[in-house]
Write an enzyme that holds these catalytic residues in place. Sequence first.
Site: not given
Ligand code: NAD
Length: 236
Positions: A93-94, A109, A120, A139, A175-176, A201
């Site tokens: 969401v950044d 998200h 509205c 509104c 990175g998820t 990741n």
């Molecule tokens: P998560 O925290 O569940 O997972 C983060 C993943 O990133 C992990 O697998 C971790 O191993 C990996 N990671 C950590 N540091 C890293 C790096 N330097 N390089 C590569 N990988 C790295 O986050 P997610 O899977 O995005 O979870 C989903 C939810 O988190 C979403 O709903 C999202 O909206 C929200 N979220 C968003 C932000 C943002 O906008 N920056 C921040 C925190 C959470």
Amino acid sequence: MNAIRNIVILTGAGISAESGIDTFRGGGGLWEQHRVEDVATPEAFARDPELVLRFYDMRRAAIQEKQPNPAHFALAKLDREWPGDLLIVTQNVDDLHERAGGRRVLHMHGEHLNAWCTACDERSRWTGPLIDRPACPGCGEAALRPDVVWFGEMPYRMEEIYAAMRDAHLFVSIGTSGAVYPAAGFVRDARSLRARTLELNLERSHGSGWFDETRLGPASELVPAWVEEMLAGNAN
Ligand code: NAD
């Protein structure tokens, strides 16, 4: 010859971690200070709107102090230079993809820097706090909430995402953790559509076994290296 033309890239909190934005589940992550049920559900907002608005006001202020890192810049370069279709689907969401220069970005998200009027239905760019219940610019009602998809709510623009997935030759997850659906299921959808699948990741995600290839390390190193490979035509 590079057989890949259309790419869908899914990003998560890990791509912004090296910009100093907490991930959700890592050590020191957001959820260690707040229970998810207390701040990121519609029920929490109904029960204690001040707590929820204060939490998101802090996050909204914090992200504006952060800067994109080499991983965001590398994806923006790929976005500029890749001749085929490309879509960056972010769970974040950044706004760091955009601030790095990314254009083909979809926020499934929502976005910290938007406010959504529940009276509205208008969305407004919002950089300040919501705790003092400002009026909606559309509104005039004091009915603004963060434009962030909470647990139990439907992610945005799923039809666009699936349309891009149907045409994709390559699906890349960066990175998820693979713990939040429906994004966590995209890799299986991509496989069933015969796209190649690649994970970048820090550690293996929950769905790691579904990827054709996994590269482990920090996004700031892995992503620029992968982007250079793609632009040099070395993708397989
Ligand atoms: P998560 O925290 O569940 O997972 C983060 C993943 O990133 C992990 O697998 C971790 O191993 C990996 N990671 C950590 N540091 C890293 C790096 N330097 N390089 C590569 N990988 C790295 O986050 P997610 O899977 O995005 O979870 C989903 C939810 O988190 C979403 O709903 C999202 O909206 C929200 N979220 C968003 C932000 C943002 O906008 N920056 C921040 C925190 C959470």
